[in-house]
Design a protein around this motif. Structure first.
Motif, PDB file in Angstrom:
ATOM      1  N   ALA A  11       0.735  -1.276   0.012  1.00 47.64           N
ATOM      2  CA  ALA A  11       0.247  -0.295   0.324  1.00 47.64           C
ATOM      3  C   ALA A  11       1.246   1.688  -0.106  1.00 47.64           C
ATOM      4  CB  ALA A  11      -0.718   0.066   1.486  1.00 47.64           C
ATOM      5  N   PHE A  12       1.936   1.127   1.122  1.00 48.76           N
ATOM      6  CA  PHE A  12       2.855   2.240   1.054  1.00 48.76           C
ATOM      7  C   PHE A  12       3.131   2.576  -0.569  1.00 48.76           C
ATOM      8  CE2 PHE A  12       7.291   4.168   1.216  1.00 48.76           C
ATOM      9  CZ  PHE A  12       6.900   5.356   1.930  1.00 48.76           C
ATOM     10  N   ALA A  13       3.691   1.617  -1.210  1.00 49.79           N
ATOM     11  CA  ALA A  13       5.088   1.814  -2.457  1.00 49.79           C
ATOM     12  C   ALA A  13       3.613   1.717  -3.335  1.00 49.79           C
ATOM     13  CB  ALA A  13       4.817  -0.033  -3.089  1.00 49.79           C
ATOM     14  N   GLN A  14       2.461   1.903  -3.352  1.00 53.97           N
ATOM     15  CA  GLN A  14       1.630   1.983  -4.437  1.00 53.97           C
ATOM     16  C   GLN A  14       1.288   3.685  -3.958  1.00 53.97           C
ATOM     17  OE1 GLN A  14      -0.164   0.604  -7.325  1.00 53.97           O
ATOM     18  NE2 GLN A  14      -1.209   2.159  -7.915  1.00 53.97           N
ATOM     19  N   ALA A  15       1.401   3.555  -3.141  1.00 56.29           N
ATOM     20  CA  ALA A  15       0.455   5.130  -2.836  1.00 56.29           C
ATOM     21  C   ALA A  15       2.279   6.436  -3.440  1.00 56.29           C
ATOM     22  CB  ALA A  15       0.069   5.210  -1.241  1.00 56.29           C
ATOM     23  N   VAL A  16       3.006   5.838  -2.817  1.00 61.47           N
ATOM     24  CA  VAL A  16       4.913   6.700  -3.934  1.00 61.47           C
ATOM     25  C   VAL A  16       4.262   6.854  -5.301  1.00 61.47           C
ATOM     26  CG1 VAL A  16       7.080   6.504  -4.191  1.00 61.47           C
ATOM     27  CG2 VAL A  16       6.080   5.724  -1.794  1.00 61.47           C
ATOM     28  N   ARG A  17       4.161   5.910  -5.662  1.00 60.96           N
ATOM     29  CA  ARG A  17       3.817   5.486  -7.183  1.00 60.96           C
ATOM     30  C   ARG A  17       2.463   6.655  -7.784  1.00 60.96           C
ATOM     31  NH1 ARG A  17       3.905   1.104  -7.107  1.00 60.96           N
ATOM     32  NH2 ARG A  17       6.113   0.634  -8.132  1.00 60.96           N
ATOM     33  N   GLU A  18       1.704   6.715  -6.789  1.00 61.92           N
ATOM     34  CA  GLU A  18       0.840   7.245  -7.638  1.00 61.92           C
ATOM     35  C   GLU A  18       0.910   9.270  -7.327  1.00 61.92           C
ATOM     36  OE1 GLU A  18      -2.390   6.164  -5.302  1.00 61.92           O
ATOM     37  OE2 GLU A  18      -2.968   4.211  -6.630  1.00 61.92           O
ATOM     38  N   ALA A  19       1.400   9.162  -5.808  1.00 60.50           N
ATOM     39  CA  ALA A  19       1.820  10.595  -5.816  1.00 60.50           C
ATOM     40  C   ALA A  19       3.303  11.487  -6.701  1.00 60.50           C
ATOM     41  CB  ALA A  19       2.692  10.569  -4.997  1.00 60.50           C
ATOM     42  N   ALA A  20       3.926  10.426  -6.933  1.00 59.04           N
ATOM     43  CA  ALA A  20       4.846  10.433  -7.423  1.00 59.04           C
ATOM     44  C   ALA A  20       4.721  11.488  -9.334  1.00 59.04           C
ATOM     45  CB  ALA A  20       5.801   9.761  -8.217  1.00 59.04           C
ATOM     46  N   GLN A  21       3.720  10.300  -9.455  1.00 62.97           N
ATOM     47  CA  GLN A  21       2.710  11.110 -11.263  1.00 62.97           C
ATOM     48  C   GLN A  21       2.188  12.094 -11.147  1.00 62.97           C
ATOM     49  OE1 GLN A  21       0.585   7.475 -11.672  1.00 62.97           O
ATOM     50  NE2 GLN A  21       2.005   5.946 -11.994  1.00 62.97           N
ATOM     51  N   ALA A  22       1.414  12.252  -9.433  1.00 60.67           N
ATOM     52  CA  ALA A  22       0.865  13.569  -9.203  1.00 60.67           C
ATOM     53  C   ALA A  22       1.844  14.800  -8.931  1.00 60.67           C
ATOM     54  CB  ALA A  22       0.220  13.050  -8.091  1.00 60.67           C
ATOM     55  N   GLY A  23       2.821  14.544  -8.738  1.00 58.50           N
ATOM     56  CA  GLY A  23       4.248  15.787  -8.332  1.00 58.50           C
ATOM     57  C   GLY A  23       4.816  16.286  -8.048  1.00 58.50           C
ATOM     58  N   VAL A  24       4.586  14.762  -6.446  1.00 59.98           N
ATOM     59  CA  VAL A  24       5.708  14.488  -5.525  1.00 59.98           C
ATOM     60  C   VAL A  24       6.644  14.319  -5.252  1.00 59.98           C
ATOM     61  CG1 VAL A  24       5.553  14.011  -2.613  1.00 59.98           C
ATOM     62  CG2 VAL A  24       3.161  14.360  -4.033  1.00 59.98           C
ATOM     63  N   GLN A  25       7.866  15.132  -4.660  1.00 60.25           N
ATOM     64  CA  GLN A  25       8.835  14.683  -5.151  1.00 60.25           C
ATOM     65  C   GLN A  25       9.195  13.524  -3.970  1.00 60.25           C
ATOM     66  OE1 GLN A  25      10.984  18.488  -5.127  1.00 60.25           O
ATOM     67  NE2 GLN A  25      11.962  17.874  -5.971  1.00 60.25           N
ATOM     68  N   PHE A  26      10.152  12.803  -5.004  1.00 60.83           N
ATOM     69  CA  PHE A  26      10.778  12.099  -3.325  1.00 60.83           C
ATOM     70  C   PHE A  26      12.264  12.025  -4.446  1.00 60.83           C
ATOM     71  CE2 PHE A  26       6.576  10.755  -3.942  1.00 60.83           C
ATOM     72  CZ  PHE A  26       6.210   9.981  -2.786  1.00 60.83           C
ATOM     73  N   LEU A  27      12.646  12.255  -3.315  1.00 59.54           N
ATOM     74  CA  LEU A  27      14.603  12.540  -2.775  1.00 59.54           C
ATOM     75  C   LEU A  27      15.400  11.960  -1.622  1.00 59.54           C
ATOM     76  CD1 LEU A  27      14.335  16.281  -2.825  1.00 59.54           C
ATOM     77  CD2 LEU A  27      14.609  14.627  -4.433  1.00 59.54           C
ATOM     78  N   ALA A  28      16.605  11.081  -1.785  1.00 56.72           N
ATOM     79  CA  ALA A  28      16.857  10.783  -0.937  1.00 56.72           C
ATOM     80  C   ALA A  28      18.492  10.706  -0.700  1.00 56.72           C
ATOM     81  CB  ALA A  28      17.098   9.520  -0.765  1.00 56.72           C
ATOM     82  N   TYR A  29      18.841  10.901   0.455  1.00 53.16           N
ATOM     83  CA  TYR A  29      20.511  11.196   1.273  1.00 53.16           C
ATOM     84  C   TYR A  29      21.112  10.479   1.737  1.00 53.16           C
ATOM     85  CZ  TYR A  29      18.741  15.687  -2.152  1.00 53.16           C
ATOM     86  OH  TYR A  29      18.352  16.514  -2.125  1.00 53.16           O
ATOM     87  N   CYS A  30      22.529  10.645   1.981  1.00 49.72           N
ATOM     88  CA  CYS A  30      23.214   9.866   2.715  1.00 49.72           C
ATOM     89  C   CYS A  30      23.742  10.530   3.501  1.00 49.72           C
ATOM     90  CB  CYS A  30      23.684   8.507   2.358  1.00 49.72           C
ATOM     91  SG  CYS A  30      24.739   7.347   2.589  1.00 49.72           S
ATOM     92  N   TRP A  31      24.226   9.626   5.227  1.00 52.14           N
ATOM     93  CA  TRP A  31      25.002  10.223   6.159  1.00 52.14           C
ATOM     94  C   TRP A  31      25.596   9.349   6.271  1.00 52.14           C
ATOM     95  CZ3 TRP A  31      20.711  12.636   5.066  1.00 52.14           C
ATOM     96  CH2 TRP A  31      20.688  14.528   5.281  1.00 52.14           C
ATOM     97  N   ARG A  32      26.999   9.265   6.867  1.00 47.16           N
ATOM     98  CA  ARG A  32      28.046   8.438   7.664  1.00 47.16           C
ATOM     99  C   ARG A  32      27.762   8.697   8.468  1.00 47.16           C
ATOM    100  NH1 ARG A  32      31.749   8.537   4.090  1.00 47.16           N
ATOM    101  NH2 ARG A  32      31.297   6.075   2.811  1.00 47.16           N
TER     102      ARG A  32
END
Length: 233
Positions: free
Chosen positions: A190-211
């Motif tokens: 359900a989370f993955a599907q929500a991400v897919r639909e939100a990305a199509q609508a224009g929500v940005q999904f970004l990832a950053y890494c820390w050490r």
């Protein structure tokens, strides 16, 4: 960081909020500031780092903050990602080409409370932060357990974008082995599907890494967010 650290050994986790650890030659309880399962990290015998609290009113004087995994320290502090993102926003490490009039933390919008709202003239960009600890074969996955709250946040961000606002989800990779992040369809379709639909609508999904070296956090940089079929968000 202004407080004392102590190293020990993880023994067991009787419930989501408590761990049994071996420190200073004895077994002791410690608070776990993360309700995720963390099954790949919290294994009997692994080295851990704990914060020592001086508050006599606390039930446990220790809180388990970091776990050694594949030779590196991984933070399991669920409050840390917000602090890291807040610092990175102020320093311009995230959205480096943009300047904001105001960065507002912990903002209530309708029935949700989002981690940040960035304000510039009449524009608001809503930000939700997710900490990533699960790693498999050099790749990060979120969540490590079903999260109905996370799905609600994604859907709410989508509705805000559809109403003319901007929105982004920022994944904080707390395991420097991970080269990117994938919505964990196996654990939470359900989370993955929500991400897919939100990305199509224009929500940005970004990832950053820390050490993490045990005491300090070092910003590494941006990482890709990608579905399991290889499609980039």
């Amino acid at each position: 960081m202004g407080f004392q650290w102590i190293e020990g050994e993880f023994l067991s986790r009787p419930n989501r909020f408590v761990a049994q650890v071996f420190v200073d030659g004895k077994q002791e309880g410690a608070h776990v500031p993360n309700t995720g399962r963390l099954q790949e990290l919290l294994l009997p015998g692994v080295p851990v780092r704990l914060r020592v609290h001086e508050d006599p009113g606390r039930k446990y004087r220790l809180s388990l903050r970091q776990v050694k995994y594949k030779g590196i320290w991984v933070s399991i502090d669920s409050q840390l990602p917000n602090r890291l993102v807040g610092q990175a926003l102020v320093k311009g490490l995230i959205f480096p080409e943009e300047e904001w009039d105001r960065i507002q933390p912990e903002v209530k919008e309708g029935e949700s409370r989002f981690d940040f709202a960035l304000h510039k003239e009449s524009l608001t960009r809503w930000i939700e932060v997710k900490g990533v600890t699960l790693e498999r074969d050099g790749w990060g996955y979120f969540p490590d357990a079903p999260t109905s709250r996370g799905t609600r946040h994604i859907k709410h961000l989508q509705s805000l974008v559809e109403a003319g606002h901007e929105a982004a989800v920022i994944f904080v990779i707390q395991n420097a082995w991970a080269e990117g992040i994938t919505p964990n369809e196996e654990k939470d379709p359900a989370f993955a599907q929500a991400v897919r639909e939100a990305a199509q609508a224009g929500v940005q999904f970004l990832a950053y890494c820390w050490r993490f070296n045990g005491q300090e956090e070092t910003f590494i940089g941006k990482r890709p967010v990608r579905f399991q079929n290889g499609q980039d968000l």
